[in-house]
Design a protein around this motif. Sequence first.
Motif, short mmCIF file in Angstrom:
data_model
loop_
_atom_site.label_atom_id
_atom_site.label_comp_id
_atom_site.label_asym_id
_atom_site.label_seq_id
_atom_site.Cartn_x
_atom_site.Cartn_y
_atom_site.Cartn_z
N ALA A 77 -5.53 -10.87 -13.72
CA ALA A 77 -5.89 -11.88 -13.19
C ALA A 77 -7.27 -12.14 -13.22
O ALA A 77 -7.91 -13.36 -13.23
CB ALA A 77 -5.40 -11.85 -11.77
N GLY A 78 -8.19 -11.09 -12.98
CA GLY A 78 -9.55 -11.10 -13.03
C GLY A 78 -9.99 -11.69 -14.52
O GLY A 78 -11.16 -12.59 -14.41
N ASP A 138 1.74 1.55 -8.57
CA ASP A 138 0.04 1.30 -8.36
C ASP A 138 -0.65 0.96 -9.75
O ASP A 138 -1.35 0.02 -10.00
CB ASP A 138 -0.36 2.72 -7.97
CG ASP A 138 -1.76 2.58 -7.86
OD1 ASP A 138 -2.42 1.91 -7.02
OD2 ASP A 138 -2.74 3.43 -8.46
N ARG A 142 -9.48 -15.38 -14.57
CA ARG A 142 -10.31 -16.18 -13.51
C ARG A 142 -11.65 -16.40 -14.34
O ARG A 142 -12.23 -17.45 -14.20
CB ARG A 142 -10.69 -15.56 -12.10
CG ARG A 142 -9.40 -15.89 -11.30
CD ARG A 142 -10.10 -15.23 -9.69
NE ARG A 142 -10.13 -13.92 -9.55
CZ ARG A 142 -8.86 -13.10 -9.37
NH1 ARG A 142 -7.79 -13.51 -9.12
NH2 ARG A 142 -9.12 -11.78 -9.26
N ARG A 176 2.44 1.68 -3.23
CA ARG A 176 1.48 2.22 -4.45
C ARG A 176 1.37 3.76 -4.24
O ARG A 176 0.94 4.39 -5.22
CB ARG A 176 0.13 1.22 -4.24
CG ARG A 176 0.25 0.02 -4.68
CD ARG A 176 -0.95 -0.73 -4.50
NE ARG A 176 -2.05 -0.31 -5.58
CZ ARG A 176 -3.11 -0.91 -5.62
NH1 ARG A 176 -3.44 -1.90 -4.91
NH2 ARG A 176 -3.99 -0.72 -6.51
N ASP A 235 0.88 -1.19 0.08
CA ASP A 235 -0.11 -0.10 0.09
C ASP A 235 0.90 1.38 0.05
O ASP A 235 0.61 2.21 -0.79
CB ASP A 235 -0.95 0.12 1.24
CG ASP A 235 -2.16 -1.00 1.05
OD1 ASP A 235 -2.51 -1.26 0.04
OD2 ASP A 235 -2.54 -1.71 2.41
N ILE A 270 0.24 -2.81 -10.50
CA ILE A 270 -0.83 -3.57 -9.51
C ILE A 270 -2.16 -3.77 -9.99
O ILE A 270 -2.79 -4.66 -10.02
CB ILE A 270 -0.85 -3.08 -8.03
CG1 ILE A 270 0.68 -3.25 -7.49
CG2 ILE A 270 -1.99 -3.93 -7.41
CD1 ILE A 270 1.06 -4.82 -7.31
N LYS A 271 -2.87 -2.67 -10.69
CA LYS A 271 -4.05 -2.61 -11.10
C LYS A 271 -4.06 -3.23 -12.43
O LYS A 271 -5.13 -3.84 -12.51
CB LYS A 271 -4.52 -0.84 -11.48
CG LYS A 271 -4.79 -0.18 -10.53
CD LYS A 271 -4.91 1.05 -10.98
CE LYS A 271 -5.10 2.10 -9.66
NZ LYS A 271 -5.33 3.61 -10.24
N THR A 272 -3.04 -3.29 -13.25
CA THR A 272 -3.23 -4.11 -14.37
C THR A 272 -2.79 -5.55 -14.14
O THR A 272 -3.84 -6.28 -14.67
CB THR A 272 -2.07 -3.51 -15.39
OG1 THR A 272 -2.31 -2.23 -15.68
CG2 THR A 272 -1.78 -4.37 -16.53
N VAL A 273 -2.20 -5.98 -13.32
CA VAL A 273 -1.98 -7.42 -12.90
C VAL A 273 -3.31 -7.85 -12.36
O VAL A 273 -3.96 -8.87 -12.70
CB VAL A 273 -0.89 -7.62 -11.83
CG1 VAL A 273 -1.04 -8.89 -11.37
CG2 VAL A 273 0.43 -7.31 -12.70
N THR A 274 -3.98 -7.26 -11.51
CA THR A 274 -5.20 -7.57 -10.85
C THR A 274 -6.15 -7.65 -11.82
O THR A 274 -7.05 -8.40 -12.01
CB THR A 274 -5.61 -6.41 -9.80
OG1 THR A 274 -4.54 -6.27 -8.80
CG2 THR A 274 -6.94 -6.68 -9.13
N ARG A 275 -6.42 -6.77 -12.93
CA ARG A 275 -7.11 -6.68 -13.96
C ARG A 275 -7.04 -7.92 -14.99
O ARG A 275 -8.06 -8.97 -15.23
CB ARG A 275 -7.14 -5.61 -14.76
CG ARG A 275 -8.34 -5.59 -15.89
CD ARG A 275 -8.29 -4.19 -16.59
NE ARG A 275 -7.07 -3.47 -16.99
CZ ARG A 275 -6.53 -3.70 -18.05
NH1 ARG A 275 -7.18 -4.46 -19.07
NH2 ARG A 275 -5.49 -3.06 -18.21
#
Length: 105
Positions: free
Chosen positions: A95-96, A85, A99, A78, A75, A88-93
């Motif tokens: 990963a979504g 930051d 999934r 970021r 945190d 992290i947003k891109t990797v999270t997107r």
Amino acid sequence: SFRSKVQAVLEQYHVSKDDASVCIAIPTIEAWLLAAYDEHPEQVENPKAKLCDILKLERFTAEKATELATALDIDLARKRAPSFDEFIKTVTRIAGHLRAMSAAA
């Protein structure tokens, strides 16, 4: 900025944000690790050298980078490093999306 230029080229070729992501590590991944010690790590000209100075290291090794990354306050990093930051947003997107694709299969 370089990032906006890359995005403009992607748009020119009709590549959507869902198909490609642009993450620029400014200037290096070491700047993200430096976020634990510096409020503006992306403005440091040589983050690797600054980490060596702060940590009293002769040289910065992959092992030390792994140690710092493992202990990194995500945190805080970021907040202090906008490119981290965005990463992290891109990797999270991504990963979504993976999934969702896996669940649909």
